[in-house]
Design an enzyme around this catalytic site. Structure first.
Site, PDB file in Angstrom:
ATOM      1  N   GLY A   1       0.810  -1.206   0.000  1.00 11.51           N
ATOM      2  CA  GLY A   1       0.000   0.000   0.000  1.00 11.51           C
ATOM      3  C   GLY A   1       0.845   1.258   0.000  1.00 11.51           C
ATOM      4  O   GLY A   1       2.055   1.226   0.268  1.00 11.51           O
TER       5      GLY A   1
ATOM      6  N   ASP B   1       9.776   5.383 -15.639  1.00 15.83           N
ATOM      7  CA  ASP B   1       8.374   5.071 -15.323  1.00 15.83           C
ATOM      8  C   ASP B   1       7.469   6.272 -15.544  1.00 15.83           C
ATOM      9  O   ASP B   1       6.624   6.593 -14.713  1.00 15.83           O
ATOM     10  CB  ASP B   1       8.267   4.581 -13.877  1.00 15.83           C
ATOM     11  CG  ASP B   1       6.980   3.804 -13.622  1.00 15.83           C
ATOM     12  OD1 ASP B   1       6.317   3.417 -14.606  1.00 15.83           O
ATOM     13  OD2 ASP B   1       6.637   3.575 -12.452  1.00 15.83           O
TER      14      ASP B   1
END
Length: 909
Positions: free
Chosen positions: A243, A369
């Site tokens: 998370g 990315d």
């Protein structure tokens, strides 16, 4: 991205598919010789092994539910773990199954795999609690010390790879909270309830945790974050790797972001897990300290087995959302001034991100990315980059092991060229957020450059430089046949449009496969998905036939055979199940096979289904009315009336629905909301003449309008809390379609105003998806239904032209991407068949409609009229199967049989 889709992207670069359809590679254990009497069979991604003597030799059958054991493993030790499980289970006659291949396991441990089943390699079925305890002790000793990912839905046994969860052994189904058919277990009373498969360990309230599991639950609960120097406040994002949380550092009070990495989970293309990447990201951020646009990193620490880093919290908005808030192509009032202002802002954003990338390169690193969710924009329009976990040194010159499809460069691209490609994609995504499509067909960027230049004052060299990086040396693809068509010559493009789409659809057909006929959405691989209207063969064959694109006997025979023997668990619904398949069989001329399918549905517990159009009573009732009209069978009409009565009875009040749609709330709209039930109630009024049905339809429509908002520009949208939606399935034009049906029978000022707002929602220049249910094709279908002459309507012409933004060459024609724009789809709901149907509705010389949704279909009263839901004659205790049987006996026919006790909403051949 929806976490269901990544695993279905691994098998094919063009279509969503299952790995076992494209590769026969299996774990070596699957080829071991079976002991006498053992059965091995394929089941989706699994090999299932059943022992001999299940009955008749002193052994009882397995219970339908209980404590099941899961075994997890890594890619490195999976074969060893499987051999151990085999050697334990086979001599003892224990049922078990395991994933077919390393690829299937990778699909369950990769970063965006669904968290609920991550890591599960083996499932073992103990006959009772004592057997479960024995297996856990004995097999646990043999597997102790084997590396393994944590299965979030289960309770871990010790520190090894064994986990347990209470759940279903047998395939049983019930209606879930949203009215859909879901896997089920029986509660203490024997009632089937949903078998929860959340990524959190859960014990059903009627089940007592066995004593032998209590210490392991205590050990799980002993892991605490109370002693951390950080207070976690909210979740930003979950993936299978862990998370991302917002918190506060207790000592300083400063806001931080905490990023979690789970060991052996969230694997990337090089096999690195999320914990490794968190450690690497910490090192990268330290190396980039001080570079403008890079957050500061503070700390690296453990919580139990999970690795965390703490970093600076940037108060900003993801670029994807910042674009949506400003985007002129979705603003009906935007003109040249707004387009110019947006262009200036977007060019400034790109310049800032480019400067940050330059600073990263100066530190000897490649970012790797780039995508719209990894750029954060602050209130004063400063930009920051996020997610440095795949960064690499320039010297390594490697390709990133993770990445967003729309920004991923061709194979062989390395080093700083990876970032150069990402920045080129960003040039286009800022102005036309369809970057996933460029991965499917890189020359498509030529077309997108033309679209951007048409709508924005972007410097030509800005786009030309991007095209040269993304698709060097390529030419623009063949133009969309209607790319330049105006309302005056739109009809002339129809033959070319129809032929190009039908060629692509037919080129994709795979009648040699058993699990699907045409590639579509991932939901086609769920129970009944291969034959249904939304994602299966029924919808595609219907679209081809009704638009005049032709028929294929071999494809129809494939479909006919699968409908005659539907797989267990197939929904009876209209768009997600057997009723829709029956509708299409009837359309294709197979009347008896269609009636057999309807009869099979009526033998199930269909009356307990939800109210919705997709798979519930609204769709079933509409189909029963359709068959009643075409066959004259009074039993079908009475069953249809019963469906309408149940919808009216269970509808509730206007304020019984929440004010937002989706997430934890039921969806609004045509397919899953209250507008579908409104359609059935309207048609029931047509059929009976009873105004009570219209009264109930008004309540249903107000339920959906309660979940709508009117934007500043006057468009009516469904309100999802964090976004608003205009689409056909769960958006406002679907509500508008039902409003139009109601208004054709009874005036209502509120509804008339809402209908005008829905019509405005269909005027946008930009829609992200092309499909029928959640895209531009659905908008086109809605406009065509409202237009007196769609082929000469400039609003229709605009949507037909702009469908070309998504068109990709395939099979000597054009195909369209499905959900997430990550793979092509041929199905009705998300793909090419839906686009074909919508184009046919606008341009075909004969009427073309979506199944049972066409306006004005039944605006007459069948005689003799039958009382509606408010009358004593049709109260629940006097309607239903008994009335049907009486009527059939009077007509000399055969009544539908009583529901079979196989589980609500499930078709069992």
């Amino acid at each position: 991205m929806d976490d269901r889709y990544e695993a279905f992207c691994m098998a094919s670069p063009l279509f969503y598919d299952v790995l076992h359809s494209t590769t026969k590679a299996s774990f070596r254990t699957a080829d071991r010789p079976l002991a006498d009497g053992w059965i091995r069979k394929e089941q989706d991604d699994w090999w299932v092994f059943r022992p001999p003597g299940r009955s008749g030799s002193g052994r009882t059958d397995l219970p339908p539910q209980g404590w099941k054991i899961h075994v997890s493993a890594t890619l490195d030790n999976a074969d060893r773990v499987l051999d151990t499980v085999w050697d334990y289970c086979v001599p003892r006659g224990i049922d078990f199954k395991f994933l077919r291949s390393p690829g299937a396991l990778l699909g369950r441990v990769s970063k965006y795999a669904p968290r609920g089943y991550s890591g599960k390699l083996v499932t073992i079925y103990p006959v009772d609690d004592d057997a479960c305890h024995t297996i856990l002790r004995e097999l646990g000793e043999q597997l102790d010390g084997e590396p393994n990912p944590y299965i979030l839905s289960d309770l871990r046994w010790g520190a090894g790879p064994l986990f347990v969860r209470y759940g279903a052994f047998a395939a049983r189904y019930c209606v879930g909270p949203r009215g859909t058919v879901v896997p089920a277990i029986a509660d203490a009373s024997g009632t089937l309830v949903p078998d929860r498969r959340d990524p959190v360990f859960h014990v059903p309230e009627w089940v007592t945790l066995p004593d032998f599991l209590a210490p392991h639950l205590a050990a799980r609960n002993a892991v605490s974050i109370a002693d951390l120097p950080y207070e976690i406040e909210r979740v930003l994002h979950f993936s299978n790797g862990g998370g991302i949380y917002v918190g506060t550092e207790k000592a300083t009070g400063r806001s931080v972001v905490l990023k979690e990495g789970r060991p052996h989970a969230g694997l990337d293309g090089r096999g690195k897990d999320a914990a490794d990447r968190v450690e690497w990201e910490y090192e990268v951020l330290r190396r980039l300290a001080g570079v403008p646009g890079v957050p500061e990193v503070y700390d690296l620490f453990w919580v139990g087995e999970h690795r965390f880093l703490a970093m600076e919290h940037i108060d900003g908005t993801p670029l994807s959302r910042a674009v949506v808030r400003r985007f002129p192509l979705t603003d009906l009032n935007a003109g040249p001034e707004e387009a110019a202002a947006y262009t200036e802002w977007a060019l400034g954003i790109h310049a800032q991100v480019s400067e940050t990338i330059r600073g990263i390169h100066e530190r000897g690193l490649v970012y790797g990315d780039m995508h719209m969710f990894n750029v954060l924009v602050t209130e004063d329009d400063r930009t920051f980059l996020l997610d440095f976990e795949v960064a690499s040194s320039i010297e390594e010159a490697t390709r990133p092991a993770l990445g967003n499809q729309g920004f991923s460069p061709p194979r062989g691209t390395k080093g700083v060229d990876v970032d150069r490609y990402g920045l080129a994609c960003l040039r286009f995504a800022l102005f036309l957020p369809l970057s996933n499509m460029v991965w499917l067909h890189r020359p498509k960027v030529h077309h997108h450059a033309e679209v951007i230049a048409e709508h924005y004052p972007v410097p030509p060299e800005f786009l030309a430089e991007g095209v040269e990086v993304i698709a060097p040396g390529t030419a623009a693809p063949a133009p969309w046949p209607a790319a330049r068509a105006g309302a005056e010559d739109l009809a002339a493009t129809w033959p070319s449009l129809r032929d190009s789409l039908s060629r692509a659809i037919l080129a994709s057909a795979t009648p040699e496969r058993d699990d699907r006929l045409f590639p579509g959405d991932v939901q086609q691989f769920s129970e009944g998905g291969r034959i249904n209207l939304s994602h299966g063969a029924a919808g595609v064959l219907y679209a081809l036939s009704v638009t005049g694109a032709g028929r294929d006997e071999r494809l129809e025979q494939w479909f006919l055979a699968k409908v005659r023997r539907p797989e267990s668990g197939t929904s009876p619904g209209l768009f997600d199940g057997l009723h829709g398949a029956a509708f299409v069989l009837d359309h294709l001329g197979h009347r008896q096979a269609a009636l057999d399918a309807v009869d099979l549905c009526l033998r199930e517990e269909w009356q307990s289904l939800g109210l919705d159009l997709q798979g519930g009573l609204a769709g079933i009732g509409l189909n029963l009315l359709h068959f009643a009209d075409h066959t004259g069978e009074p039993a079908l009409r009475l069953a249809a009336h019963r469906a309408a009565e149940l919808v009216a009875e269970r509808l509730g009040t206007v304020d019984s629905v929440p004010e937002t749609s989706g997430r934890e709330n039921p969806l609004a709209g045509l397919m899953r909301g209250s507008s579908g039930p409104a359609l059935l109630l309207i048609r029931a009024f047509d059929d009976t003449g009873d105004p009570a049905y219209l009264d109930h339809a008004a309540v249903a429509l107000r339920q959906d309008l309660r979940r709508c908002v009117t934007r500043e520009t006057g468009e009516l949208h469904v309100n999802e809390g964090w976004r608003t939606m205009p689409y056909l399935d769960s958006g406002s034009v679907g509500v508008g379609l039902a409003l139009d049906e109601y208004l054709a029978r009874r005036h209502d000022d509120e509804f008339a105003e809402a209908a005008r707002g829905a019509e405005l929602a269909a005027q946008s220049t930009m829609y992200v998806f092309p499909g029928l249910f959640s895209g531009r094709a659905g908008i086109l279908l809605y406009l065509a239904a409202r237009s007196a002459d769609p082929a000469t309507d400039p609003r229709v012409a605009k949507q037909v032209r702009n469908l070309g933004w998504h068109a990709v060459p395939y099979g000597d024609g054009f195909a369209f991407p499905g959900t997430s724009l990550m793979r092509l789809s041929m199905d009705l709901a998300t793909g090419t068949a839906g686009v074909l149907l919508a184009l046919g509705a606008a341009l075909h010389g004969e009427p073309v409609h979506a199944p049972l949704l066409h306006p004005g279909a039944r605006r007459f009263v069948q005689g003799p009229a039958r009382s509606g839901p408010r009358s004593e004659a049709t109260s629940p205790d006097r309607a239903g199967a008994l009335d049907v049987q009486r009527a059939e006996r009077a007509q000399g026919g055969s009544a539908p049989q009583s529901p079979a006790p196989t589980g609500a909403g499930q078709v069992t051949p």
